[in-house]
Design a protein around this motif. Structure first.
Motif, PDB file in Angstrom:
ATOM      1  N   ASP A   4     -30.047 100.116 -41.552  1.00 46.61           N
ATOM      2  CA  ASP A   4     -30.750  99.928 -40.280  1.00 46.61           C
ATOM      3  C   ASP A   4     -29.928 100.612 -39.191  1.00 46.61           C
ATOM      4  OD1 ASP A   4     -31.987  99.038 -37.947  1.00 46.61           O
ATOM      5  OD2 ASP A   4     -32.273  96.993 -38.677  1.00 46.61           O
ATOM      6  N   THR A   7     -29.831  98.928 -33.484  1.00 49.09           N
ATOM      7  CA  THR A   7     -29.764  97.514 -33.115  1.00 49.09           C
ATOM      8  C   THR A   7     -29.059  97.363 -31.773  1.00 49.09           C
ATOM      9  OG1 THR A   7     -27.602  96.989 -34.116  1.00 49.09           O
ATOM     10  CG2 THR A   7     -29.534  96.927 -35.574  1.00 49.09           C
ATOM     11  N   GLY A  14     -29.520  92.859 -26.089  1.00 49.32           N
ATOM     12  CA  GLY A  14     -29.783  91.976 -27.211  1.00 49.32           C
ATOM     13  C   GLY A  14     -29.336  90.564 -26.899  1.00 49.32           C
ATOM     14  N   SER A 245     -34.914  98.973 -37.149  1.00 49.35           N
ATOM     15  CA  SER A 245     -35.594  97.786 -36.626  1.00 49.35           C
ATOM     16  C   SER A 245     -35.709  97.787 -35.108  1.00 49.35           C
ATOM     17  CB  SER A 245     -34.838  96.525 -37.048  1.00 49.35           C
ATOM     18  OG  SER A 245     -33.545  96.490 -36.458  1.00 49.35           O
ATOM     19  N   TYR A 247     -33.607  96.150 -33.347  1.00 49.15           N
ATOM     20  CA  TYR A 247     -33.394  94.707 -33.250  1.00 49.15           C
ATOM     21  C   TYR A 247     -32.764  94.332 -31.913  1.00 49.15           C
ATOM     22  CZ  TYR A 247     -31.281  90.155 -34.469  1.00 49.15           C
ATOM     23  OH  TYR A 247     -30.894  88.837 -34.503  1.00 49.15           O
ATOM     24  N   HIS A 248     -33.325  93.292 -31.268  1.00 50.92           N
ATOM     25  CA  HIS A 248     -32.796  92.774 -30.008  1.00 50.92           C
ATOM     26  C   HIS A 248     -32.536  91.268 -30.088  1.00 50.92           C
ATOM     27  CE1 HIS A 248     -34.122  96.621 -28.316  1.00 50.92           C
ATOM     28  NE2 HIS A 248     -33.552  96.303 -27.175  1.00 50.92           N
ATOM     29  N   VAL A 254     -39.074  91.519 -34.078  1.00 52.96           N
ATOM     30  CA  VAL A 254     -38.692  92.291 -35.259  1.00 52.96           C
ATOM     31  C   VAL A 254     -37.368  91.787 -35.818  1.00 52.96           C
ATOM     32  CG1 VAL A 254     -37.486  94.077 -33.948  1.00 52.96           C
ATOM     33  CG2 VAL A 254     -38.428  94.614 -36.194  1.00 52.96           C
ATOM     34  N   ALA A 255     -37.266  91.749 -37.154  1.00 58.80           N
ATOM     35  CA  ALA A 255     -36.060  91.275 -37.830  1.00 58.80           C
ATOM     36  C   ALA A 255     -35.155  92.440 -38.200  1.00 58.80           C
ATOM     37  CB  ALA A 255     -36.443  90.499 -39.089  1.00 58.80           C
ATOM     38  N   LEU A 256     -33.884  92.171 -38.364  1.00 57.18           N
ATOM     39  CA  LEU A 256     -32.963  93.166 -38.884  1.00 57.18           C
ATOM     40  C   LEU A 256     -33.475  93.687 -40.216  1.00 57.18           C
ATOM     41  CD1 LEU A 256     -29.622  91.362 -38.027  1.00 57.18           C
ATOM     42  CD2 LEU A 256     -30.166  93.724 -37.369  1.00 57.18           C
ATOM     43  N   GLY A 258     -36.122  95.437 -40.517  1.00 58.91           N
ATOM     44  CA  GLY A 258     -37.583  95.520 -40.487  1.00 58.91           C
ATOM     45  C   GLY A 258     -38.078  96.894 -40.879  1.00 58.91           C
TER      46      GLY A 258
END
Length: 285
Positions: A4, A7, A14, A245, A247-248, A254-256, A258
């Motif tokens: 991923d 992030t 985040g 992802s 990711y936040h 959304v998941a890590l 994703g």
């Protein structure tokens, strides 16, 4: 191998600290995670110190850019974080965040929204303040239901009623700065139209000619047809295709992991980079 490459932590917008993020990445079954906070590398040291065994950290940043009046983001990987020219540009962008956020708060007040700078600053904590923190304040006040609902013309989207411009780097300059710092550049979510206007494919071709390495194709804001179109564009332009992802933490759904990046593409990114190296986990603290 699950990778991923996009992030965010509390070093920008985040909700997980860098240490929490890498631990969650390992728990999610990731083998590689990139920490790409907005215009900062401030979270890298904490992430390294907490890095679990079996997880590799890719140091990076998401750079704020603007082309032809359109806001866009470049993911920069494995660059030298102390290279003076790129560091100065990142600091210029970060330094503009507080006055811009205060101006947005003032616009919201003019629109009758009782948000305060103190509320936004509390939400941002030690992170680089940005629109997602203001969006979270709007959620707290019951103005909108979700952070995403704040990013409309009604409120915080580009050109929206409370939008305020900030310093953003010309992407061609950003690409050159990252390259000079030994890094690799990927255009983040290039067709995320629900966020606002997007740059034309002709501009992506020009960036490819200027040294852009890849485009982020597999992303929550790209539907199946968009991903197929972007894959074709990447093939035509000789660009790498990544998936991430974005990711936040709890700020987005959304998941890590994703979306993920092909291991061969990750290998090519690491081969091209000369400014820094991926960091293998040794157990953390």
């Amino acid at each position: 191998m699950r990778i991923d490459l996009h992030t965010h932590s509390t070093a920008s917008d985040g909700t997980d600290t860098p240490a929490e993020l890498v631990r969650k990445a390992a728990a999610a079954g990731l083998d590689v995670v990139a920490l790409t906070d907005h215009d900062t590398t401030r979270g890298h040291a904490e992430a390294r110190a907490a890095l679990p065994a079996g997880l590799t950290l890719v140091p990076g940043a998401e750079l704020s850019c603007r082309l032809g009046g359109v806001s866009m983001h470049l993911l920069a990987y494995l660059f030298d974080p102390e290279e003076p020219a790129l560091l100065a540009e990142r600091e210029l962008t970060r330094d503009d965040r507080v006055p811009r956020a205060k101006a947005i708060v003032a616009k919201l007040n003019d629109l009758g929204v009782p948000v305060t700078w103190e509320q936004v600053a509390r939400i941002a904590g030690d992170g680089s303040v940005g629109r997602p923190h203001i969006a979270s304040a709007l959620v707290e006040l019951g103005v909108v239901e979700t952070v995403s609902d704040a990013f409309t013309d009604q409120w915080l989207a580009d050109g929206g009623r409370a939008y305020v411009e900030k310093h953003e780097t010309d992407p061609f300059k950003a690409i050159q700065l990252v390259k000079n710092a030994g890094g690799v550049c990927v255009f983040a979510h290039p067709a995320a139209a629900k966020r606002g206007r997007t740059v034309p494919e002709s501009a992506i071709a020009e960036m490819a000619a200027a040294g852009l390495d890849g485009i982020e194709v597999d992303h929550m804001d790209h539907d199946a047809d968009t991903r197929a179109r972007l894959r074709g564009l990447a093939k035509d332009l000789g660009l790498l295709v990544t998936g991430s992802s974005d990711y936040h933490g709890s700020r987005k759904t959304v998941a890590l992991g994703g979306c993920t990046t092909d291991p061969e593409v990750y290998g090519e990114i690491t081969r091209r980079a000369t400014g820094a190296f991926p960091v293998p986990g040794t157990g953390g603290v």
